[in-house]
Design a protein around this motif. Sequence first.
Motif, PDB file in Angstrom:
ATOM      1  N   ARG A   1     -26.220  -5.184 -19.671  1.00  0.00           N
ATOM      2  CA  ARG A   1     -24.772  -5.006 -19.804  1.00  0.00           C
ATOM      3  C   ARG A   1     -24.127  -6.390 -19.871  1.00  0.00           C
ATOM      4  O   ARG A   1     -24.197  -7.168 -18.913  1.00  0.00           O
ATOM      5  CB  ARG A   1     -24.207  -4.214 -18.632  1.00  0.00           C
ATOM      6  CG  ARG A   1     -22.687  -4.173 -18.641  1.00  0.00           C
ATOM      7  CD  ARG A   1     -22.123  -3.181 -17.631  1.00  0.00           C
ATOM      8  NE  ARG A   1     -20.699  -3.372 -17.396  1.00  0.00           N
ATOM      9  CZ  ARG A   1     -19.736  -3.093 -18.251  1.00  0.00           C
ATOM     10  NH1 ARG A   1     -20.037  -2.612 -19.449  1.00  0.00           N
ATOM     11  NH2 ARG A   1     -18.471  -3.293 -17.955  1.00  0.00           N
ATOM     12  N   CYS A   2     -23.519  -6.712 -20.999  1.00  0.00           N
ATOM     13  CA  CYS A   2     -22.891  -8.015 -21.194  1.00  0.00           C
ATOM     14  C   CYS A   2     -21.392  -7.849 -21.434  1.00  0.00           C
ATOM     15  O   CYS A   2     -20.982  -7.098 -22.328  1.00  0.00           O
ATOM     16  CB  CYS A   2     -23.513  -8.737 -22.386  1.00  0.00           C
ATOM     17  SG  CYS A   2     -25.216  -9.247 -22.124  1.00  0.00           S
ATOM     18  N   VAL A   3     -20.611  -8.524 -20.644  1.00  0.00           N
ATOM     19  CA  VAL A   3     -19.166  -8.592 -20.827  1.00  0.00           C
ATOM     20  C   VAL A   3     -18.827 -10.060 -21.035  1.00  0.00           C
ATOM     21  O   VAL A   3     -18.998 -10.872 -20.130  1.00  0.00           O
ATOM     22  CB  VAL A   3     -18.400  -8.031 -19.615  1.00  0.00           C
ATOM     23  CG1 VAL A   3     -16.896  -8.126 -19.855  1.00  0.00           C
ATOM     24  CG2 VAL A   3     -18.820  -6.601 -19.328  1.00  0.00           C
ATOM     25  N   LEU A   4     -18.372 -10.401 -22.241  1.00  0.00           N
ATOM     26  CA  LEU A   4     -18.104 -11.788 -22.593  1.00  0.00           C
ATOM     27  C   LEU A   4     -16.636 -11.944 -22.954  1.00  0.00           C
ATOM     28  O   LEU A   4     -16.136 -11.294 -23.876  1.00  0.00           O
ATOM     29  CB  LEU A   4     -18.996 -12.215 -23.764  1.00  0.00           C
ATOM     30  CG  LEU A   4     -20.512 -12.045 -23.517  1.00  0.00           C
ATOM     31  CD1 LEU A   4     -21.303 -12.400 -24.755  1.00  0.00           C
ATOM     32  CD2 LEU A   4     -20.976 -12.880 -22.332  1.00  0.00           C
ATOM     33  N   VAL A   5     -15.960 -12.794 -22.210  1.00  0.00           N
ATOM     34  CA  VAL A   5     -14.525 -12.989 -22.359  1.00  0.00           C
ATOM     35  C   VAL A   5     -14.262 -14.418 -22.820  1.00  0.00           C
ATOM     36  O   VAL A   5     -14.833 -15.360 -22.278  1.00  0.00           O
ATOM     37  CB  VAL A   5     -13.794 -12.738 -21.016  1.00  0.00           C
ATOM     38  CG1 VAL A   5     -12.285 -12.786 -21.203  1.00  0.00           C
ATOM     39  CG2 VAL A   5     -14.221 -11.401 -20.412  1.00  0.00           C
ATOM     40  N   LEU A   6     -13.404 -14.568 -23.816  1.00  0.00           N
ATOM     41  CA  LEU A   6     -13.046 -15.897 -24.286  1.00  0.00           C
ATOM     42  C   LEU A   6     -11.541 -16.031 -24.409  1.00  0.00           C
ATOM     43  O   LEU A   6     -10.825 -15.044 -24.577  1.00  0.00           O
ATOM     44  CB  LEU A   6     -13.712 -16.221 -25.623  1.00  0.00           C
ATOM     45  CG  LEU A   6     -13.438 -15.308 -26.820  1.00  0.00           C
ATOM     46  CD1 LEU A   6     -13.577 -16.090 -28.117  1.00  0.00           C
ATOM     47  CD2 LEU A   6     -14.429 -14.146 -26.858  1.00  0.00           C
ATOM     48  N   GLY A   7     -11.072 -17.264 -24.311  1.00  0.00           N
ATOM     49  CA  GLY A   7      -9.658 -17.526 -24.470  1.00  0.00           C
ATOM     50  C   GLY A   7      -9.278 -17.541 -25.938  1.00  0.00           C
ATOM     51  O   GLY A   7     -10.093 -17.896 -26.817  1.00  0.00           O
ATOM     52  N   GLU A   8      -8.052 -17.182 -26.247  1.00  0.00           N
ATOM     53  CA  GLU A   8      -7.589 -17.152 -27.638  1.00  0.00           C
ATOM     54  C   GLU A   8      -7.729 -18.512 -28.298  1.00  0.00           C
ATOM     55  O   GLU A   8      -7.954 -18.605 -29.517  1.00  0.00           O
ATOM     56  CB  GLU A   8      -6.128 -16.697 -27.692  1.00  0.00           C
ATOM     57  CG  GLU A   8      -5.589 -16.581 -29.111  1.00  0.00           C
ATOM     58  CD  GLU A   8      -4.130 -16.198 -29.164  1.00  0.00           C
ATOM     59  OE1 GLU A   8      -3.565 -16.201 -30.283  1.00  0.00           O
ATOM     60  OE2 GLU A   8      -3.534 -15.898 -28.110  1.00  0.00           O
ATOM     61  N   THR A   9      -7.629 -19.573 -27.514  1.00  0.00           N
ATOM     62  CA  THR A   9      -7.768 -20.936 -28.044  1.00  0.00           C
ATOM     63  C   THR A   9      -9.046 -21.091 -28.853  1.00  0.00           C
ATOM     64  O   THR A   9      -9.072 -21.781 -29.874  1.00  0.00           O
ATOM     65  CB  THR A   9      -7.771 -21.951 -26.888  1.00  0.00           C
ATOM     66  OG1 THR A   9      -6.568 -21.805 -26.136  1.00  0.00           O
ATOM     67  CG2 THR A   9      -7.872 -23.372 -27.403  1.00  0.00           C
TER      68      THR A   9
ATOM     69  N   VAL B   1     -10.802 -10.834 -25.365  1.00  0.00           N
ATOM     70  CA  VAL B   1     -10.052 -12.069 -25.630  1.00  0.00           C
ATOM     71  C   VAL B   1      -8.806 -12.072 -24.743  1.00  0.00           C
ATOM     72  O   VAL B   1      -8.078 -11.082 -24.675  1.00  0.00           O
ATOM     73  CB  VAL B   1      -9.639 -12.172 -27.110  1.00  0.00           C
ATOM     74  CG1 VAL B   1      -8.787 -13.433 -27.332  1.00  0.00           C
ATOM     75  CG2 VAL B   1     -10.876 -12.214 -28.010  1.00  0.00           C
ATOM     76  N   VAL B   2      -8.579 -13.193 -24.072  1.00  0.00           N
ATOM     77  CA  VAL B   2      -7.371 -13.370 -23.266  1.00  0.00           C
ATOM     78  C   VAL B   2      -6.355 -14.141 -24.107  1.00  0.00           C
ATOM     79  O   VAL B   2      -6.628 -15.272 -24.522  1.00  0.00           O
ATOM     80  CB  VAL B   2      -7.673 -14.153 -21.972  1.00  0.00           C
ATOM     81  CG1 VAL B   2      -6.383 -14.391 -21.178  1.00  0.00           C
ATOM     82  CG2 VAL B   2      -8.687 -13.393 -21.117  1.00  0.00           C
ATOM     83  N   PRO B   3      -5.208 -13.542 -24.410  1.00  0.00           N
ATOM     84  CA  PRO B   3      -4.198 -14.220 -25.232  1.00  0.00           C
ATOM     85  C   PRO B   3      -3.725 -15.525 -24.591  1.00  0.00           C
ATOM     86  O   PRO B   3      -3.737 -15.674 -23.367  1.00  0.00           O
ATOM     87  CB  PRO B   3      -3.049 -13.208 -25.303  1.00  0.00           C
ATOM     88  CG  PRO B   3      -3.663 -11.898 -24.961  1.00  0.00           C
ATOM     89  CD  PRO B   3      -4.768 -12.199 -24.002  1.00  0.00           C
ATOM     90  N   ALA B   4      -3.283 -16.452 -25.444  1.00  0.00           N
ATOM     91  CA  ALA B   4      -2.852 -17.760 -24.963  1.00  0.00           C
ATOM     92  C   ALA B   4      -1.684 -17.667 -23.991  1.00  0.00           C
ATOM     93  O   ALA B   4      -1.598 -18.431 -23.030  1.00  0.00           O
ATOM     94  CB  ALA B   4      -2.481 -18.647 -26.147  1.00  0.00           C
ATOM     95  N   ASP B   5      -0.792 -16.713 -24.203  1.00  0.00           N
ATOM     96  CA  ASP B   5       0.378 -16.609 -23.330  1.00  0.00           C
ATOM     97  C   ASP B   5       0.059 -15.941 -21.993  1.00  0.00           C
ATOM     98  O   ASP B   5       0.909 -15.883 -21.109  1.00  0.00           O
ATOM     99  CB  ASP B   5       1.515 -15.849 -24.027  1.00  0.00           C
ATOM    100  CG  ASP B   5       1.115 -14.433 -24.458  1.00  0.00           C
ATOM    101  OD1 ASP B   5      -0.056 -14.057 -24.224  1.00  0.00           O
ATOM    102  OD2 ASP B   5       1.973 -13.729 -25.006  1.00  0.00           O
TER     103      ASP B   5
END
Length: 273
Positions: free
Chosen positions: A157-165, A197-201
């Motif tokens: 189980r992989c949960v990969l989160v990245l910033g919008e940047t 994805v975590v939005p920049a704002d």
Amino acid sequence: MTTPYATPRARALGLELRAARERRRLGVRELARLLGMTPGFVTNWERGLRLPKPEDIGAVLAHCRVIGPDRRRIVEMARGAREQDWIDSGGEEPYLEWERTADAVFGWEPEVVPPLLQTSGYARALLSSAAGVVADEVDARVAERLSRRAVLDSGTRCVLVLGETALHKRIGGAEAMAEQLRHLRERLAEGKVEVRVVPADRHPDLGRGFTIFDFADLPSIVHERLLRESASSSSPARVAKYREVAETLLKLSLPKPETDALLESALRKLSVP
């Protein structure tokens, strides 16, 4: 007080002992016979479940013919292996082993695409500019990175989160970045890995990425890359703090349809057919 077991350093030590045994082409039973003990001892040392005594380490290294700097490095690694927190300036072998054997992986990368989701062009651009990577090694390092994708198809189980940047940086140029964004959309649609994805704002004040590894029968490990070192911990309190951050990131991240729309928007901005 319960003695901590399977700490990051103990497990890294176990990897070193296993590698030394395998280079010598000794089986677990054969090495155990030479040491005058049961195979279970050797297996538990190599998994980091038990720590060998200094004299046992000396005997293993002698039978495996490990000498010089390698011997000194392994002996030094054994010191403090009971501690749950470990600062390491060595290679990536422990991290890759944890990634390969974990039941679940949570990763956060604020500025770049997580390694497990990188395409060859994107990875090549990053590795070519990375400190300490020799030009002749880039091809091998790219191939190694791509081979890690097998984790995504293994049932982990992989949960990969990245910033919008990370979506707006032209790593490797427009074409390489477009390929990377398309790959992210494919992985998102495929559903084998949870891509967020975590939005920049909404971006939290987290300057560094981290990874949480969960295992079926071993303590969890949290890993964070520092400037020239890495920090790993199996401390339940520290892991719990990072889990809280992980939950916050998931709450801040976009749902799947909005993530796909954001990726499509970033792709259009590149103006690549």
